[in-house]
Write a protein that holds these residues in place. Structure first.
Motif, PDB file in Angstrom:
ATOM      1  N   ILE A   2      42.853  51.740  41.066  1.00  0.00           N
ATOM      2  CA  ILE A   2      44.290  51.793  40.781  1.00  0.00           C
ATOM      3  C   ILE A   2      44.967  51.577  42.124  1.00  0.00           C
ATOM      4  O   ILE A   2      45.024  52.473  42.963  1.00  0.00           O
ATOM      5  N   TYR A  42      43.997  48.036  38.284  1.00  0.00           N
ATOM      6  CA  TYR A  42      45.305  48.255  37.675  1.00  0.00           C
ATOM      7  C   TYR A  42      46.341  48.439  38.784  1.00  0.00           C
ATOM      8  O   TYR A  42      46.108  49.158  39.756  1.00  0.00           O
ATOM      9  N   PHE A  81      44.891  44.178  35.668  1.00  0.00           N
ATOM     10  CA  PHE A  81      46.030  44.599  34.856  1.00  0.00           C
ATOM     11  C   PHE A  81      47.228  44.857  35.767  1.00  0.00           C
ATOM     12  O   PHE A  81      47.075  45.366  36.884  1.00  0.00           O
ATOM     13  N   THR A  82      48.414  44.537  35.277  1.00  0.00           N
ATOM     14  CA  THR A  82      49.632  44.851  36.009  1.00  0.00           C
ATOM     15  C   THR A  82      50.697  45.364  35.061  1.00  0.00           C
ATOM     16  O   THR A  82      50.744  44.966  33.883  1.00  0.00           O
ATOM     17  N   LEU A 104      42.277  49.855  29.387  1.00  0.00           N
ATOM     18  CA  LEU A 104      41.508  49.652  30.613  1.00  0.00           C
ATOM     19  C   LEU A 104      40.018  49.505  30.309  1.00  0.00           C
ATOM     20  O   LEU A 104      39.333  48.646  30.870  1.00  0.00           O
TER      21      LEU A 104
END
Length: 326
Positions: free
Chosen positions: A77, A102, A123-124, A313
């Motif tokens: 993250i 992420y 991922f954003t 996720l």
């Protein structure tokens, strides 16, 4: 599944994500991507080079500590803090693992593009970044702490703001909104956290800040503000198109949202009785919006709860992108 989680420990969000992964039956090892001691805080200001060197050493120690363990997933993250050499070391040490990233910052704020090739899934929370770079779009979430909250004193039609004052624009927006609320008899309560460097920035901008706090708001006080308000005031960072955590905490808590992010009007969860978009410091219409009853007051938006976020996720799936801004 065995997961190595390397993450920015920001408020309770990372620990909540870890708890949800464990609740799904996964085995986790968690490391903070940033050392939290006072020395690091001081070095970042007085010696950025030494700060970066110590940060690289911190990541190298994590790698040596975990090397040899058989992980199925390495979940970051944020990753922009890591050097290319250390990232390559993680890839080599865990060559059989799925690498997942992420980001709850936009590329304009923190450029993580040099690391994109290291990850199987990226991922954003920022829809513009997702569209431009072919990333998976995954908005932020509402933690369990703010799900199914009681709704007290709704007849007050109160509005609240809780947030970090990081620049003059946000402070001026909250101050102007407070003035609007006083003129239109809208109850308003605010908790504005501000670090000493940010306070100095406000003063250098010619402001005389009032009502600022050094620390974070307590969880009980925060919950009380949400429970006794019908709407939240949200002033987003214009360097990002993603939505703040506050948006989803209030959406899932059944609250109205007053925001300056125009992109929200294209999201699936948008409705004009629930979300009001203002421009600049023009708050006309807020009073009428606050007084307007919700068409679906019991809507819960489960797809924006942390339980759904964590499943995305793990599964490698995101949300559909909203239409681009014209």
């Amino acid at each position: 599944m065995r997961i190595l989680l390397i993450a920015l420990h920001y408020h309770d969000y990372t620990s909540n994500i870890a708890a949800e992964l464990r609740a799904l039956g996964h085995e986790l090892t968690v490391h903070d991507i940033m050392p939290r001691d006072l020395l690091m805080k001081g070095l970042r200001i007085i010696s950025p080079g030494l700060w970066q060197s110590r940060l690289d050493q911190h990541h190298a120690r994590i790698l040596e500590r975990e090397r040899g363990d058989d992980y199925d997933m390495v979940l970051f993250i944020q990753a922009h803090q890591m050097s290319a050499a250390n990232m390559a070391g993680f890839k080599a040490a865990f060559s059989g693992a799925r690498f997942v990233l992420y980001n709850w910052d936009s590329i304009a704020n923190h450029d993580y593009r040099p690391h994109l090739q290291a990850f199987d899934d990226v991922f954003t929370f920022d829809p513009d970044d997702a569209r431009e770079y072919g990333l998976r779009y995954l908005p932020l979430f509402c933690s369990r702490d703010f799900q199914d909250l009681p709704r007290r004193e709704q007849d007050r039609s109160a509005v609240y703001f809780v947030g970090n004052v990081v620049n003059p624009a946000r402070y001026e927006a909250v101050a102007a909104f407070r003035d609007y609320c006083e003129r239109h008899l809208v109850p308003f309560q605010a908790f504005m956290a501000c670090t000493p460097p940010a306070r100095l920035k406000l003063r250098r901008a010619g402001l005389k800040p009032e009502g600022l706090s050094f620390g974070s708001i307590g969880k009980a006080e925060f919950k009380d503000m949400i429970e006794t308000s019908v709407a939240a005031f949200d002033f987003a960072n214009h360097h990002q198109s993603g939505y703040t955590m506050r948006v989803f905490e209030n959406l899932c808590a059944g609250k109205k949202i007053i925001t300056n992010n125009p992109r929200i009007a294209r999201e699936r969860f948008y409705s004009p009785d629930r979300i009001h978009v203002f421009s600049g410091l023009d708050f006309s219409g807020v009073k009428a919006f606050v007084d307007l009853p919700l068409a679906e007051p019991d809507a819960q938006f489960p797809e924006y709860r942390i339980q759904a976020f964590v499943r995305h996720l793990v599964d490698g799936t995101g949300h559909p992108l909203p239409p681009p801004q014209s």
